[in-house]
Design a protein around this motif. Structure first.
Motif, PDB file in Angstrom:
ATOM      1  N   CYS A  61      11.667   4.716 -10.469  1.00 57.83           N
ATOM      2  CA  CYS A  61      11.350   4.161 -12.115  1.00 57.83           C
ATOM      3  C   CYS A  61      10.744   2.642 -11.898  1.00 57.83           C
ATOM      4  CB  CYS A  61      12.444   4.255 -12.810  1.00 57.83           C
ATOM      5  SG  CYS A  61      13.735   3.016 -12.544  1.00 57.83           S
ATOM      6  N   ASP A  62      11.193   2.079 -10.704  1.00 60.73           N
ATOM      7  CA  ASP A  62      10.765   0.491 -10.931  1.00 60.73           C
ATOM      8  C   ASP A  62       9.867   0.307  -9.705  1.00 60.73           C
ATOM      9  OD1 ASP A  62      12.633   0.790  -9.143  1.00 60.73           O
ATOM     10  OD2 ASP A  62      14.040  -0.909  -9.835  1.00 60.73           O
ATOM     11  N   THR A  63       9.189   1.353  -9.378  1.00 61.33           N
ATOM     12  CA  THR A  63       8.273   0.827  -8.127  1.00 61.33           C
ATOM     13  C   THR A  63       7.308   1.980  -8.225  1.00 61.33           C
ATOM     14  OG1 THR A  63       8.077   0.628  -5.899  1.00 61.33           O
ATOM     15  CG2 THR A  63       9.427   2.464  -6.449  1.00 61.33           C
ATOM     16  N   ILE A  64       6.198   2.020  -7.473  1.00 59.93           N
ATOM     17  CA  ILE A  64       4.920   2.663  -7.399  1.00 59.93           C
ATOM     18  C   ILE A  64       4.977   3.645  -6.189  1.00 59.93           C
ATOM     19  CG2 ILE A  64       2.404   3.069  -7.339  1.00 59.93           C
ATOM     20  CD1 ILE A  64       3.425   2.749 -10.385  1.00 59.93           C
ATOM     21  N   MET A  65       5.059   4.922  -5.977  1.00 59.77           N
ATOM     22  CA  MET A  65       5.138   5.515  -4.876  1.00 59.77           C
ATOM     23  C   MET A  65       3.699   5.926  -4.307  1.00 59.77           C
ATOM     24  SD  MET A  65       8.139   5.449  -4.046  1.00 59.77           S
ATOM     25  CE  MET A  65       9.769   5.105  -4.255  1.00 59.77           C
ATOM     26  N   SER A  66       3.404   6.138  -3.157  1.00 63.40           N
ATOM     27  CA  SER A  66       2.565   6.479  -2.513  1.00 63.40           C
ATOM     28  C   SER A  66       2.704   7.264  -1.312  1.00 63.40           C
ATOM     29  CB  SER A  66       1.416   5.506  -2.196  1.00 63.40           C
ATOM     30  OG  SER A  66       1.725   4.753  -1.200  1.00 63.40           O
ATOM     31  N   GLY A  67       1.910   8.123  -0.872  1.00 67.67           N
ATOM     32  CA  GLY A  67       2.186   8.835   0.265  1.00 67.67           C
ATOM     33  C   GLY A  67       1.825   8.013   1.734  1.00 67.67           C
ATOM     34  N   GLY A  68       2.479   8.463   2.844  1.00 70.06           N
ATOM     35  CA  GLY A  68       2.559   7.508   4.093  1.00 70.06           C
ATOM     36  C   GLY A  68       1.183   7.648   5.103  1.00 70.06           C
ATOM     37  N   GLY A  69       1.055   6.683   5.928  1.00 71.68           N
ATOM     38  CA  GLY A  69      -0.157   6.825   6.866  1.00 71.68           C
ATOM     39  C   GLY A  69      -1.216   6.137   6.389  1.00 71.68           C
ATOM     40  N   SER A  70      -2.465   6.662   6.793  1.00 72.48           N
ATOM     41  CA  SER A  70      -3.730   5.732   6.561  1.00 72.48           C
ATOM     42  C   SER A  70      -3.982   5.778   4.919  1.00 72.48           C
ATOM     43  CB  SER A  70      -4.915   6.166   7.401  1.00 72.48           C
ATOM     44  OG  SER A  70      -5.087   7.779   6.944  1.00 72.48           O
ATOM     45  N   GLY A  71      -3.330   6.850   4.374  1.00 72.25           N
ATOM     46  CA  GLY A  71      -3.658   6.808   2.836  1.00 72.25           C
ATOM     47  C   GLY A  71      -2.859   5.809   2.012  1.00 72.25           C
ATOM     48  N   SER A  72      -2.165   4.904   2.645  1.00 71.28           N
ATOM     49  CA  SER A  72      -1.380   3.928   1.955  1.00 71.28           C
ATOM     50  C   SER A  72      -1.780   2.451   1.948  1.00 71.28           C
ATOM     51  CB  SER A  72      -0.069   3.552   2.818  1.00 71.28           C
ATOM     52  OG  SER A  72      -0.065   3.026   4.157  1.00 71.28           O
ATOM     53  N   VAL A  73      -1.847   1.876   0.807  1.00 72.28           N
ATOM     54  CA  VAL A  73      -2.528   0.637   0.402  1.00 72.28           C
ATOM     55  C   VAL A  73      -1.411  -0.422  -0.048  1.00 72.28           C
ATOM     56  CG1 VAL A  73      -4.382  -0.350  -1.055  1.00 72.28           C
ATOM     57  CG2 VAL A  73      -4.591   1.678  -0.180  1.00 72.28           C
ATOM     58  N   SER A  74      -1.599  -1.316   0.210  1.00 78.97           N
ATOM     59  CA  SER A  74      -0.818  -2.660  -0.341  1.00 78.97           C
ATOM     60  C   SER A  74      -1.521  -3.503  -1.444  1.00 78.97           C
ATOM     61  CB  SER A  74      -0.418  -3.676   0.719  1.00 78.97           C
ATOM     62  OG  SER A  74       0.097  -4.795   0.150  1.00 78.97           O
TER      63      SER A  74
END
Length: 822
Positions: free
Chosen positions: A358-371
């Motif tokens: 609820c208080d963060t944004i999730m993304s998939g792991g690996g080379s598809g991750s971005v900061s």
């Protein structure tokens, strides 16, 4: 015997769209002149990366260093932060070509702002099973939808003077054993299901680069598969750009060279100068092969202007408002409302928002991750939009009990007893023994102690805990590589193997006064070394108080980068403690909405009935919380449609019994064994397989609810010459708010000499309408919409006869249909 009409691949190439970048004879001639001026050493140096994300330049010849960057949903190299866009599967769920083009354009802008010349995206591997760890990067189960979205994405990227890279070629449909598994796929299935997105990337979008996959295809690694890379990609489809390896996916010098691979990444291993020269000296490869590879590289760079300008554009900000808006608009159109019982949405009254996401944004792991530079989580956006919103974040729901752990049952010293070994198996006497106040270590690429190895070490931590009351503890552990948690001699969670960073979470019930021996084991194999383990007790009093005060609940849950990502497959079910918590919430307050983060379908069987509303948010990017809040509050009607089918149970999936190794064959041309995965379902994957098997998915392909209603009417089918058909119909918004609907067009071959699917998606249009308004929609289907691949002829054919064309808003709801003869 029916007359057959052949579809020539060159025809599609000739119809390349105006926005595509073309590598011309002039570009190739200029490249050839540069190659003629190069020494052999200079040419060989071009064939491998300079660093993990850069290619060698040649100052003498005016060739600059070229930068590459991941990836499909944002730039994660050459700058610490960038725009985090929604995942590729959400982009496909928009069913909106214009959004896909904007997505690509913004990625191109972000690349130019950082000086990046080659973007490593999009990923277009077909969603075959929900278990694939990288499904979130890809564009769903249907080759036509994936092709259309990817084509616009590529055109958008390349319109900015950035080379797009379509990946992973080919049949990379699982992350499990990706270096060692052979995808055994027949010719027809490849051409009809797994090749189309790549073919259109080449022939329609004019993609500048193609990336080979890790896996073997029919027993031969993709990077050394001459049939795949030369016969199909180069000769049949006419590709003139760069063929590169995925990172560390080359396994042979001679075979890769002879089979068409231009570029080994991240650095040369098999394309090292000494290995290339040895093969040249023994006559196993020729210098002409090397010249051709360098010409492919240089002619592509020339066509995209990389030799004639500075790639970095200082006028484009790193944190670009236009890119942020693209991320937001994409999220708005790709989030899918799966369920809305009793019209619980839009939200009304006092809302309690909670859950691990609820208080963060999730993304998939690996080379598809971005900061990203910034994120807008659901809790923040809802608080801003609705005053009667209460947020119960994880930090309030669970309080840390690490300080209540002692080194042993004497309870004389707080902390964990850490034992560190210079070997990977926790063998022998530990080299270091000390007390650690917490298990929270990010060694990355360094050794834990000055005299320790950087790789192949291990550690174990032991502690003792005696709770002062009954309760539930959440244990969360992340690591790279293996880890496990053992309580009172029983392993309760972990991921004990060689892998990239992953995460496991469980809830564990404890009893007042009982003693619990806790042990955490860890080993590092190679590369990065990290381990973190937290223990939090649920605050039951706070939870029950807030539940009593709420009119409705929004629970944000699902997967994250530690559970779903590159290099490992993921489970079908969300973590069991989340399923249990959903049912608990619903028993206390039935007005429950679940916001689900996932890169594909999940198992709803144990909790789906408990939720009145389910919003599939995928991985919605940095602005995803804002888009979710707009949908939850009714500011926006959801318009996303599933680019996948979601099965009711795992056994329903057409590839259930053939996703993992199902054939005991061993490679005949290599001493190394590999695992074989025979694609037994053939062309009948996804909704094609459900139709054939007579199995109804829980949520069908193309499905998605909104807050308005639409009516389809007045279908007409008109021959348009050369086996083309114009499909026309009217769509009307019969609801009470502005909304968008996706009109989907499916084709059925009523009589065919080969088995064909019951129906196949061959057209779609997304239409936005005010209440009471209607629009006439016209779509032209070309001969490709009616064709199938004949393996005896090695080509696509159209057999004359009767075809049914159906129109509706999902593969399971097609109110309009008509027949036409070709």
């Amino acid at each position: 015997m029916k007359l057959k009409f052949f579809l020539c691949a060159a025809l599609a190439f000739a119809s390349t769209c105006a926005n595509a970048v073309e590598i011309t004879d002039a570009h190739r001639q200029r490249a050839r002149k540069l190659v003629e001026q190069m020494t052999l050493d200079e040419k060989i140096r071009c064939l491998g990366g300079k660093t993990s994300f850069s290619l060698w330049g040649n100052e003498r010849l005016g060739i600059p260093e070229i930068w590459l960057a991941d990836g499909p949903q944002g730039l994660r190299n050459h700058a610490p932060h960038s725009t985090l866009y929604p995942a590729g599967i959400l982009a496909a769920a928009t069913w909106n070509r214009d959004i896909a083009a904007r997505y690509g354009e913004s990625l191109g802008d972000d690349a130019r702002a950082r000086g990046v010349g080659i973007l490593l995206g999009p990923g277009v591997n077909i969603y075959r099973s929900p278990l694939c760890g990288r499904n979130y990067e890809y564009m769903g189960e249907d080759p036509y939808l994936a092709s259309e979205i990817a084509t616009e994405y590529i055109k958008g990227v390349q319109s900015k003077g950035v080379i797009a890279t379509v990946k992973h070629f080919a049949a990379n449909n699982q992350e499990w054993s990706r270096h060692h598994a052979s995808s055994d796929v027949d010719e027809r299935t490849l051409h009809e299901i797994y090749f189309p997105a790549f073919r259109k990337a080449v022939q329609v979008a004019g993609v500048g680069a193609v990336m080979n996959s890790y896996n073997l295809l029919n027993g031969v690694h993709a990077t050394q598969n001459r049939w795949l890379n030369t016969d199909i990609l180069r000769n049949l489809w006419g590709f003139n750009g760069i063929l590169m390896s995925d990172w560390t996916s080359v396994y042979s010098t001679v075979n890769a060279t002879a089979s068409g691979l231009d570029l080994e990444m991240p650095k040369p291993v098999f394309y090292k100068p000494e290995k290339i020269k040895d093969a040249l000296a023994n006559g196993r490869i020729t210098e002409e092969m090397i010249n051709g590879k360098v010409e492919h590289l240089l002619s592509t760079f020339i066509a995209f202007g990389l030799l004639d300008r500075v790639q970095k554009d200082p006028d484009i900000p790193l944190d670009y408002e236009k890119s942020r808006l693209t991320a937001l608009e994409t999220a708005r159109e790709g989030i899918v409302l799966l369920k809305n019982k009793d019209n619980i949405l839009p939200l009304k009254g006092r809302t309690l928002v909670l859950g691990p996401n609820c208080d963060t944004i999730m993304s998939g792991g690996g080379s598809g991750s971005v900061s990203p530079f910034s994120v807008t989580p659901v809790s923040k956006a809802l608080r801003q939009m609705r005053k009667n919103t209460v947020v119960l974040p994880e930090s309030r729901l669970y309080y840390d009990i690490t300080s209540d752990v002692f080194t042993d049952s004497t309870c004389s010293r707080k902390g964990f007893t850490g034992r560190y070994y210079k070997n990977q198996k926790m063998e022998g006497t530990p080299a270091v023994v000390r007390t650690d106040s917490a298990i929270n270590f990010f060694w990355e690429y360094k050794a834990p102690f000055p005299d320790f190895p950087e790789d192949h070490f291990s550690a174990t931590w032991s502690g003792f805990y005696r709770p002062s009351k009954d309760g539930i503890i959440k244990i969360r552990i992340s690591g790279d590589d293996g880890y496990r948690v053992i309580i009172n001699g029983k392993t309760v969670t972990g991921d004990w193997g060689n892998h990239a960073l992953s995460t496991r979470e469980i809830e564990y019930e404890v009893s007042e006064g009982k003693g619990y021996d806790i042990r955490v084991d860890y080993f590092d194999n190679i590369s990065s070394a990290n381990i973190i383990c937290t223990f939090g007790m649920m605050d039951e009093e706070t939870l029950n108080r807030e539940l009593r005060r709420a009119d409705n609940i929004v629970y944000c849950t699902g997967f994250n980068s530690g559970l779903e990502g590159e290099g490992f497959d993921r489970p079908f079910a969300i973590p069991a403690f989340q399923e249990k918590f959903i049912n608990r919430l619903a028993s206390l307050n039935p007005n429950l909405t679940v916001v689900l983060n996932a890169g594909g379908g999940v198992d709803f069987s144990r909790w789906g009935d408990a939720a009145k509303a389910i919003l599939l948010a995928w991985y919605p990017g940095q602005e995803g919380g804002q888009a979710i809040a707009e949908i939850l509050t009714g500011k926006l009607s959801p318009s996303g449609k599933l680019p996948i089918s979601i099965e009711a149970k795992p056994e329903d999936n057409p590839c259930f019994d053939s996703y993992y190794a199902n054939n005991d064959k061993v490679r005949s041309n290599d001493s190394r064994e590999c695992r074989h995965v025979e694609y037994k379902e053939g062309i009948f994957s996804g909704y094609r397989g459900y139709d054939r098997n007579g199995v109804r998915p829980l949520y069908p392909f193309g499905f998605g609810l909104g807050y308005s209603r639409f009516e389809f009417s007045d279908l007409t089918l008109t021959p348009a010459g050369n086996d083309k058909v114009e499909v026309s119909f009217t769509i009307r918004n019969t609801g009470k708010m502005e909304a968008s609907e996706v009109a989907q067009i499916y084709v059925t071959d009523n009589e065919c000499s080969q088995p064909r699917p019951l129906k196949e998606l061959k057209g779609f249009e997304k239409v936005k309408l005010q209440p009471g308004k209607s629009q006439r929609v016209n779509v032209v289907l070309d001969k490709e919409a009616f064709s199938f691949y004949n393996p005896d002829l090695h080509d696509f054919v159209v057999e004359p006869g009767s075809f049914t064309i159906s129109v509706g808003n999902s593969s399971d709801n097609l109110p309009l249909s008509g027949m036409i003869d070709l």
